[in-house]
Design a protein around this motif. Structure first.
Motif, PDB file in Angstrom:
ATOM      1  N   VAL A 174       0.876  -1.155   0.000  1.00 20.69           N
ATOM      2  CA  VAL A 174       0.000   0.000   0.000  1.00 20.69           C
ATOM      3  C   VAL A 174       0.921   1.214   0.000  1.00 20.69           C
ATOM      4  O   VAL A 174       1.778   1.359   0.880  1.00 20.69           O
ATOM      5  CB  VAL A 174      -0.918   0.015   1.245  1.00 20.69           C
ATOM      6  N   VAL A 175       0.769   2.045  -1.026  1.00 21.04           N
ATOM      7  CA  VAL A 175       1.644   3.203  -1.206  1.00 21.04           C
ATOM      8  C   VAL A 175       0.779   4.451  -1.401  1.00 21.04           C
ATOM      9  O   VAL A 175      -0.403   4.351  -1.723  1.00 21.04           O
ATOM     10  CB  VAL A 175       2.581   3.020  -2.435  1.00 21.04           C
ATOM     11  N   PRO A 176       1.361   5.630  -1.216  1.00 27.99           N
ATOM     12  CA  PRO A 176       0.597   6.851  -1.502  1.00 27.99           C
ATOM     13  C   PRO A 176       0.180   6.879  -2.975  1.00 27.99           C
ATOM     14  O   PRO A 176       0.927   6.437  -3.856  1.00 27.99           O
ATOM     15  CB  PRO A 176       1.591   7.974  -1.202  1.00 27.99           C
ATOM     16  N   LYS A 177      -0.995   7.406  -3.235  1.00 34.14           N
ATOM     17  CA  LYS A 177      -1.496   7.479  -4.618  1.00 34.14           C
ATOM     18  C   LYS A 177      -0.645   8.394  -5.487  1.00 34.14           C
ATOM     19  O   LYS A 177      -0.737   8.350  -6.708  1.00 34.14           O
ATOM     20  CB  LYS A 177      -2.953   7.932  -4.627  1.00 34.14           C
ATOM     21  N   THR A 178       0.202   9.182  -4.849  1.00 33.35           N
ATOM     22  CA  THR A 178       1.074  10.093  -5.598  1.00 33.35           C
ATOM     23  C   THR A 178       2.459   9.494  -5.842  1.00 33.35           C
ATOM     24  O   THR A 178       3.325  10.151  -6.413  1.00 33.35           O
ATOM     25  CB  THR A 178       1.231  11.416  -4.834  1.00 33.35           C
ATOM     26  N   ALA A 179       2.671   8.259  -5.422  1.00 31.38           N
ATOM     27  CA  ALA A 179       3.990   7.621  -5.577  1.00 31.38           C
ATOM     28  C   ALA A 179       4.311   7.427  -7.057  1.00 31.38           C
ATOM     29  O   ALA A 179       3.424   7.224  -7.882  1.00 31.38           O
ATOM     30  CB  ALA A 179       3.995   6.275  -4.864  1.00 31.38           C
ATOM     31  N   GLU A 180       5.597   7.491  -7.373  1.00 38.08           N
ATOM     32  CA  GLU A 180       6.038   7.326  -8.757  1.00 38.08           C
ATOM     33  C   GLU A 180       6.278   5.850  -9.066  1.00 38.08           C
ATOM     34  O   GLU A 180       7.128   5.205  -8.449  1.00 38.08           O
ATOM     35  CB  GLU A 180       7.318   8.128  -8.996  1.00 38.08           C
ATOM     36  N   ALA A 181       5.543   5.336 -10.031  1.00 40.75           N
ATOM     37  CA  ALA A 181       5.587   3.913 -10.375  1.00 40.75           C
ATOM     38  C   ALA A 181       6.986   3.450 -10.767  1.00 40.75           C
ATOM     39  O   ALA A 181       7.438   2.374 -10.341  1.00 40.75           O
ATOM     40  CB  ALA A 181       4.600   3.626 -11.511  1.00 40.75           C
ATOM     41  N   LYS A 182       7.697   4.236 -11.559  1.00 41.02           N
ATOM     42  CA  LYS A 182       9.028   3.813 -12.016  1.00 41.02           C
ATOM     43  C   LYS A 182      10.006   3.690 -10.855  1.00 41.02           C
ATOM     44  O   LYS A 182      10.792   2.745 -10.797  1.00 41.02           O
ATOM     45  CB  LYS A 182       9.581   4.786 -13.056  1.00 41.02           C
ATOM     46  N   GLY A 197      -3.729   3.107  -4.840  1.00 40.08           N
ATOM     47  CA  GLY A 197      -2.570   3.182  -3.963  1.00 40.08           C
ATOM     48  C   GLY A 197      -2.003   1.820  -3.606  1.00 40.08           C
ATOM     49  O   GLY A 197      -1.553   1.607  -2.484  1.00 40.08           O
ATOM     50  N   VAL A 198      -2.029   0.883  -4.572  1.00 42.16           N
ATOM     51  CA  VAL A 198      -1.488  -0.453  -4.313  1.00 42.16           C
ATOM     52  C   VAL A 198      -0.536  -0.888  -5.415  1.00 42.16           C
ATOM     53  O   VAL A 198      -0.633  -0.434  -6.553  1.00 42.16           O
ATOM     54  CB  VAL A 198      -2.600  -1.525  -4.154  1.00 42.16           C
ATOM     55  N   VAL A 199       0.391  -1.771  -5.033  1.00 41.55           N
ATOM     56  CA  VAL A 199       1.351  -2.359  -5.959  1.00 41.55           C
ATOM     57  C   VAL A 199       1.382  -3.856  -5.682  1.00 41.55           C
ATOM     58  O   VAL A 199       1.426  -4.278  -4.528  1.00 41.55           O
ATOM     59  CB  VAL A 199       2.769  -1.774  -5.746  1.00 41.55           C
ATOM     60  N   PHE A 200       1.310  -4.660  -6.738  1.00 37.33           N
ATOM     61  CA  PHE A 200       1.421  -6.108  -6.624  1.00 37.33           C
ATOM     62  C   PHE A 200       2.793  -6.509  -7.153  1.00 37.33           C
ATOM     63  O   PHE A 200       3.174  -6.112  -8.251  1.00 37.33           O
ATOM     64  CB  PHE A 200       0.335  -6.814  -7.439  1.00 37.33           C
ATOM     65  N   VAL A 201       3.528  -7.303  -6.376  1.00 42.90           N
ATOM     66  CA  VAL A 201       4.879  -7.699  -6.740  1.00 42.90           C
ATOM     67  C   VAL A 201       4.984  -9.213  -6.621  1.00 42.90           C
ATOM     68  O   VAL A 201       4.483  -9.804  -5.668  1.00 42.90           O
ATOM     69  CB  VAL A 201       5.927  -7.043  -5.818  1.00 42.90           C
ATOM     70  N   LYS A 202       5.649  -9.840  -7.597  1.00 34.07           N
ATOM     71  CA  LYS A 202       5.827 -11.300  -7.604  1.00 34.07           C
ATOM     72  C   LYS A 202       7.277 -11.611  -7.899  1.00 34.07           C
ATOM     73  O   LYS A 202       7.861 -11.086  -8.840  1.00 34.07           O
ATOM     74  CB  LYS A 202       4.926 -11.924  -8.676  1.00 34.07           C
ATOM     75  N   ARG A 212      12.686   2.549  -0.649  1.00 35.09           N
ATOM     76  CA  ARG A 212      13.807   3.477  -0.479  1.00 35.09           C
ATOM     77  C   ARG A 212      13.743   4.702  -1.387  1.00 35.09           C
ATOM     78  O   ARG A 212      13.813   5.820  -0.917  1.00 35.09           O
ATOM     79  CB  ARG A 212      15.122   2.744  -0.686  1.00 35.09           C
ATOM     80  N   GLN A 213      13.638   4.528  -2.683  1.00 33.56           N
ATOM     81  CA  GLN A 213      13.703   5.672  -3.591  1.00 33.56           C
ATOM     82  C   GLN A 213      12.409   6.477  -3.634  1.00 33.56           C
ATOM     83  O   GLN A 213      12.388   7.587  -4.122  1.00 33.56           O
ATOM     84  CB  GLN A 213      14.074   5.206  -4.999  1.00 33.56           C
ATOM     85  N   CYS A 214      11.341   5.899  -3.130  1.00 36.45           N
ATOM     86  CA  CYS A 214      10.047   6.589  -3.150  1.00 36.45           C
ATOM     87  C   CYS A 214       9.995   7.673  -2.060  1.00 36.45           C
ATOM     88  O   CYS A 214       9.373   8.700  -2.237  1.00 36.45           O
ATOM     89  CB  CYS A 214       8.928   5.576  -2.935  1.00 36.45           C
ATOM     90  N   ASN A 215      10.662   7.414  -0.922  1.00 34.48           N
ATOM     91  CA  ASN A 215      10.693   8.327   0.216  1.00 34.48           C
ATOM     92  C   ASN A 215       9.297   8.722   0.709  1.00 34.48           C
ATOM     93  O   ASN A 215       9.085   9.828   1.160  1.00 34.48           O
ATOM     94  CB  ASN A 215      11.516   9.585  -0.100  1.00 34.48           C
ATOM     95  N   ARG A 216       8.374   7.789   0.575  1.00 40.34           N
ATOM     96  CA  ARG A 216       7.022   7.997   1.086  1.00 40.34           C
ATOM     97  C   ARG A 216       6.632   6.733   1.850  1.00 40.34           C
ATOM     98  O   ARG A 216       6.989   5.635   1.451  1.00 40.34           O
ATOM     99  CB  ARG A 216       6.030   8.227  -0.043  1.00 40.34           C
ATOM    100  N   PRO A 217       5.891   6.889   2.933  1.00 38.30           N
ATOM    101  CA  PRO A 217       5.497   5.720   3.712  1.00 38.30           C
ATOM    102  C   PRO A 217       4.693   4.720   2.875  1.00 38.30           C
ATOM    103  O   PRO A 217       3.938   5.102   1.991  1.00 38.30           O
ATOM    104  CB  PRO A 217       4.632   6.304   4.835  1.00 38.30           C
ATOM    105  N   CYS A 218       4.880   3.446   3.173  1.00 40.38           N
ATOM    106  CA  CYS A 218       4.080   2.405   2.539  1.00 40.38           C
ATOM    107  C   CYS A 218       3.925   1.250   3.509  1.00 40.38           C
ATOM    108  O   CYS A 218       4.652   1.154   4.498  1.00 40.38           O
ATOM    109  CB  CYS A 218       4.675   1.945   1.223  1.00 40.38           C
ATOM    110  N   THR A 219       2.963   0.411   3.273  1.00 47.05           N
ATOM    111  CA  THR A 219       2.671  -0.741   4.112  1.00 47.05           C
ATOM    112  C   THR A 219       2.782  -1.999   3.277  1.00 47.05           C
ATOM    113  O   THR A 219       2.334  -2.022   2.139  1.00 47.05           O
ATOM    114  CB  THR A 219       1.234  -0.624   4.675  1.00 47.05           C
ATOM    115  N   VAL A 220       3.380  -3.033   3.869  1.00 44.52           N
ATOM    116  CA  VAL A 220       3.511  -4.316   3.163  1.00 44.52           C
ATOM    117  C   VAL A 220       2.513  -5.273   3.765  1.00 44.52           C
ATOM    118  O   VAL A 220       2.315  -5.353   4.938  1.00 44.52           O
ATOM    119  CB  VAL A 220       4.926  -4.885   3.320  1.00 44.52           C
TER     120      VAL A 220
END
Length: 187
Positions: free
Chosen positions: A121-129, A153-158, A179-187
């Motif tokens: 779960v990431v901020p909706k303003t986070a940069e995808a790249k 505000g979600v990312v799926f990773v496999k 790290r590079q996003c510098n915005r809080p996120c939840t796993v």
């Protein structure tokens, strides 16, 4: 190494079928290269061993590399390495387990191997790249779906290996952010 009674963090303890002839030094030599071993408990009369790591990713890496391995330069024993069940206090009543035969268990191709997917779960303003590039630093990335960042505000990773997914999980959880996003996120 003092015996730890907990399975903290979850998934950091392994159960190994190793045969009655194996020595503790042999088990230490086999399992130490995969991470910080907190405890090894060899039960020679039953031919089993417990290995406790400080991180679940280390336990997964050891399991991936040592399940089916043959020790003592091919003389044996052949190891069967499994994730250990959480320990229960002596005398405690164990709850009955619901077991689903493998042929009947639901199959989700994205959950093979188990524990190889992450949901962030990431901020909706986070940069995808930036998020993709950071999660790609861990080996074995299969995909990083970032198309739902702006709407949900979600990312799926496999990852193709549980050890890689768990390593990414541990790092993101420890920092509270990618790290590079510098915005809080939840796993």
């Amino acid at each position: 190494m003092a015996m730890l009674a907990t399975d903290d963090p979850l998934g950091s303890r392994l159960f190994i079928v190793c045969g009655r002839s194996v020595e503790e030094d042999t088990m230490k030599a086999a399992f130490l290269p995969y991470g910080n071993v907190q405890n090894i408990k060899l039960i020679k009369d039953k031919g089993v061993c417990y290995v406790k790591y400080d991180k679940a990713s280390s336990a997964a890496l050891a399991m991936e590399n040592l399940n089916g391995a043959v020790l003592n330069n091919g003389r044996g024993p052949k190891l069967k390495v499994l994730l250990a069940e959480a320990p229960t206090p002596r005398g405690a009543q164990q709850a009955p387990k619901l077991m689903i035969p493998e042929e009947q268990s639901p199959t989700d191709p994205d959950n093979i191997p188990p524990r190889s997917r992450l949901f962030l779960v990431v901020p909706k303003t986070a940069e995808a790249k930036l998020i993709h590039d950071e999660l790609a630093r861990y080996p074995d990335l299969e995909y990083c779906k970032t198309d739902l960042i702006s709407s949900k505000g979600v990312v799926f990773v496999k990852y193709s290996k549980a050890s890689s997914a768990l390593r990414a999980l541990e790092d993101v959880a420890a920092k509270g952010m990618v790290r590079q996003c510098n915005r809080p996120c939840t796993v």
